[in-house]
Scaffold this active site. Structure first.
Site, short mmCIF file in Angstrom:
data_model
loop_
_atom_site.label_atom_id
_atom_site.label_comp_id
_atom_site.label_asym_id
_atom_site.label_seq_id
_atom_site.Cartn_x
_atom_site.Cartn_y
_atom_site.Cartn_z
CB CYS A 146 5.17 -0.38 1.77
SG CYS A 146 3.92 0.73 1.43
CB CYS A 166 8.63 -4.30 0.87
SG CYS A 166 8.68 -2.47 1.47
CB CYS A 168 11.57 -2.95 3.22
SG CYS A 168 10.26 -3.98 2.78
#
Length: 287
Positions: A13, A85, A90
């Protein structure tokens, strides 16, 4: 193979602060030493204290974890990449490993005025969502070889048989192959599907009616092989492989899935096999 094959997984993330850190801790807990687990981010910061608190409730300690830059991860050390994400972009990971995307909202809610307990509640939700996904991932990691499906059989109960027959004739672009006062059967060669609509008339349904799931595996030998594979995998067998002649003549094996649904593994009889039908038409065990 029907499952996923990996010995290492990387969770990504942006900040490597909450979602990917919780995923790393949960995956280490689930996989143990069997899988190498890493996490990283494109703009690493620190491990969020709410993530540490939420994971502590499960007995998993993230206090020694540190946020890492994605560029510090050796692509050769990763078999599977999972991005978490949702609203952000991302991180990009340069490597040929397969990717899965689990979009989860950032539980930190930085721009919301929340109490500590309210903020922690969001972390608990994200934690539990990640845990459930990892449990499925673990279940799919080593799926044994299964049957080779040729056709799928499914059925649903409907309140109005005529209306359902009209709708599914439109949907499948074909009229039903046959119908009675209780059901209509659609056969789609294009979709390799045998689909039945069965009127919901309150009558009891038994496992050997049309109301079940099924997979055609093509031959008697493959039905027997499916039983051997199911036994090796530890899947419950409701009725061992057998040949039946009443109704539609079939070689069939009945399994029960983890939710209790009955599944028929079947193959239609050849002309030569039909000629072997006993006078009393009683089923013959073949497994």
């Amino acid at each position: 193979m029907p499952g996923l094959r990996f010995d290492s997984v990387l969770f990504l993330c942006v900040a490597n602060s909450a979602r990917s850190q919780m995923a790393e801790g949960l995956a280490r807990h689930v996989f143990g030493d069997g899988v190498r687990v890493q996490s990283a981010g494109s703009a690493p910061t620190r491990v969020n204290p709410y993530a540490i608190a939420a994971m502590r409730e499960l007995g998993i300690d993230l206090s020694s974890h540190a946020s890492k830059l994605v560029d510090s991860i050796d692509p050769a050390s990763v078999d599977l990449v999972i991005t978490l994400c949702a609203e952000e972009v991302c991180p990009v990971f340069l490597g040929g490993a397969p990717r899965l995307h689990w979009p989860l909202t950032d539980p930190d809610r930085k721009h919301e005025d929340l109490s500590d307990e309210e903020r922690l509640a969001h972390f608990r939700v994200a934690r539990d969502q990640i845990r459930a996904r990892i449990e499925v991932l673990a279940a799919l990691r080593d799926v044994p070889e299964g049957p080779d499906p040729k056709e799928f059989h499914a059925s649903i109960r409907v309140p109005d048989l005529a209306a359902a027959a009209r709708f599914y004739a439109w949907l499948f672009d074909s009229p039903p192959k046959e119908w009675t006062h209780r059901y209509a059967t659609f056969v789609s060669e294009k979709l390799r599907t045998n689909f039945v609509v069965l009127v919901s008339d309150g009558k009891e349904l038994h496992h050997d009616t049309l109301y079940h799931l099924g997979v055609d595996v093509g031959s008697r030998a493959q039905v027997i092989a499916a039983q051997r594979r199911a036994e090796a995998a530890g899947f419950p067998i409701e009725k061992p492989a057998r040949t039946t002649w009443r109704g539609t003549p079939l070689h069939e094996l009945w399994l029960r899935d983890p939710g209790g649904n009955l599944v028929e593994i079947y193959a239609r009889l050849t002309e030569a096999e039909l000629a072997e039908m006993p006078a009393d038409m009683e089923p013959v065990t073949i497994g």
